[in-house]
Motif scaffolding. Sequence first.
Motif, PDB file in Angstrom:
ATOM      1  N   HIS A  62      47.507  17.780  73.981  1.00 23.71           N
ATOM      2  CA  HIS A  62      48.772  17.053  73.888  1.00 23.71           C
ATOM      3  C   HIS A  62      48.577  15.532  73.736  1.00 23.71           C
ATOM      4  O   HIS A  62      49.356  14.855  73.064  1.00 23.71           O
ATOM      5  CB  HIS A  62      49.601  17.364  75.141  1.00 23.71           C
ATOM      6  CG  HIS A  62      50.987  16.821  75.112  1.00 23.71           C
ATOM      7  ND1 HIS A  62      51.965  17.298  74.267  1.00 23.71           N
ATOM      8  CD2 HIS A  62      51.579  15.825  75.818  1.00 23.71           C
ATOM      9  CE1 HIS A  62      53.087  16.627  74.470  1.00 23.71           C
ATOM     10  NE2 HIS A  62      52.883  15.720  75.395  1.00 23.71           N
ATOM     11  N   ASP A 100      57.986  14.072  72.710  1.00 24.99           N
ATOM     12  CA  ASP A 100      57.279  15.295  72.328  1.00 24.99           C
ATOM     13  C   ASP A 100      57.919  15.933  71.085  1.00 24.99           C
ATOM     14  O   ASP A 100      59.133  16.083  71.027  1.00 24.99           O
ATOM     15  CB  ASP A 100      57.340  16.306  73.485  1.00 24.99           C
ATOM     16  CG  ASP A 100      56.536  15.829  74.684  1.00 24.99           C
ATOM     17  OD1 ASP A 100      55.756  14.865  74.533  1.00 24.99           O
ATOM     18  OD2 ASP A 100      56.672  16.437  75.764  1.00 24.99           O
ATOM     19  N   SER A 124      53.208   8.076  78.705  1.00 27.40           N
ATOM     20  CA  SER A 124      54.279   9.074  78.632  1.00 27.40           C
ATOM     21  C   SER A 124      54.755   9.421  80.031  1.00 27.40           C
ATOM     22  O   SER A 124      54.412   8.744  81.002  1.00 27.40           O
ATOM     23  CB  SER A 124      53.753  10.325  77.923  1.00 27.40           C
ATOM     24  OG  SER A 124      52.863  11.008  78.768  1.00 27.40           O
ATOM     25  N   HIS A 165      49.923  13.095  70.743  1.00 28.39           N
ATOM     26  CA  HIS A 165      50.672  11.829  70.832  1.00 28.39           C
ATOM     27  C   HIS A 165      49.994  10.752  69.981  1.00 28.39           C
ATOM     28  O   HIS A 165      50.664  10.009  69.261  1.00 28.39           O
ATOM     29  CB  HIS A 165      50.780  11.365  72.289  1.00 28.39           C
ATOM     30  CG  HIS A 165      51.989  11.931  72.994  1.00 28.39           C
ATOM     31  ND1 HIS A 165      53.275  11.714  72.548  1.00 28.39           N
ATOM     32  CD2 HIS A 165      52.105  12.706  74.103  1.00 28.39           C
ATOM     33  CE1 HIS A 165      54.129  12.330  73.353  1.00 28.39           C
ATOM     34  NE2 HIS A 165      53.449  12.945  74.306  1.00 28.39           N
TER      35      HIS A 165
HETATM   36 ZN    ZN Z   1      54.231  14.145  75.730  1.00 23.91          ZN
END
Ligand code: ZN
Length: 338
Positions: A114, A304, A140, A118
Motif C-alpha cells: 500500500h 486510497d 496518511s 501511495h
Molecule cells: Zn492509504
Amino acid sequence: MGEYYLLGIESSCDDTSVAVVSSDFHVLSVKTVSQTSIHKLFGGVIPEIASRNHLAWVIPAVDAALKEAGKTKDDIAAIAVTNYPGLIGSLLIGVSAAKGLAVGWKKPLIAVNHLNAHIASAFLEREKRPEFPYLSLVVSGGHTSLIEISGDERTVLGETMDDAAGEAFDKIAKMADLGYPGGPIIDKMAKGGDASKYKLPYLLKNNNKYADEIVFSFSGIKSAVKRFLDEGEVDMPSLMAAFQDRIVELIERKVKLALSRKKYTAFVVAGGVSANSAVRKMAENISKKYGLELYLPELKYCQDNGAMVAAAAMDDFSAGRFSSLDFDVAPTVRPKIH
Ligand code: ZN
Ligand code: KG4
C-alpha cells in the motif's frame, strides 16, 4: 512491449476502489465506493463494517471501472491488488476478489504494498518518473514514513514513533468535536485562523534526544492541543492553524535532515495528508530550495484508490514479476511478503 492496461484493486481500509490504468500511467477509469458516511457515525473506521461493504461492492466496482474505461476483461493484462499493510478483513476481500478474477480470466496477479501504491499515485498522469535515488514521504491515516528509493531498493529512513500524521488530524478533530475525517476539516478551518495565537511544542519531552534522528512523533502536540481545549473557550480556527503548522514544521525538519545527509534527484510526497494545503506548500518550497523535482499526486489521487495500485504494479508487470495464487495479507509492513 506495446501499450497495456492493468486493473488495480484497493480495499485496505474503508474505500473500495477499482481502476484501469495504461502502461503510460494514464488513468482510464477509477470507481471508488466511499464508506465515509457510514464510519462517520462512529468517529472512525469500524473494521467489521468495512469488510462487509467491500464484499458487497468490489465486483460491482470492477464492472463499473471496466465499463467506464471502455474495456473488457480481454483488454486487461494483469490484476494488481493491495495485500498489506491494512485492515486484515478489508484486505482479504480485495485479495480474494483479485485471486478469483485472475483464475477466472486467466490473468497474472501482482500483489502491491500500500505504501508503494501511495508513492506511485504521484506518477499518475505524469510523463516522466523520477530518477534514482529519490526521497519519498508517505503521510496518511496509517503512516508517516520517509523512504529512500533507489531502483528496486527501498530503505525506510524513518517512521513515526506514535500516531501517524493523518491519525493526529483525525484524533484532534474528534477531541474538538469537529467531525470526521479530521484532515480536510482542519485544513479548511485553519485558513481562517491565526497560528501565532497558540504556542505548541515541537516534539516529545525528550526533544534533544531525537534532534539528529529521522523519527516523527505527534502525540506531544496532541496533548498540548488537548490542554487548550480542556481549558475552555478557544479560538478554534487559530488553534487548528497552530496545530497544522506545527505538524508540518515537524515533518519539514525531518525531511531537511534526510536531505542534508544525501543527494536526491526528486521529492515524492503522497498519502491522504499530501492533500493538505500546508503540506503541499512545504513540499513545493523544499523542492525549490534543494533543486529537487517535485512529484505530488493530484488531489483526487491522494486518498486510497485503485489507480495507484495499478501504477505501483507497472514495474513488476514489465519485468514479468508475478505473484503466485497463495500470497498472504498482513496488517503491518513486512520487508517481503511475496
Ligand atoms: Zn492509504
Ligand atoms: O491515504 P489515506 O486515504 O488512508 C490511509 O492509507 O491511511 O489517508 C487518510 C488520511 C485521514 O487521516 C485524513 O484525515 C487525512 O488522510 N487527510 C488529510 C487531508 N485530507 C485527508 N489530512 C490533512 N489535510 C487534508 N487536507
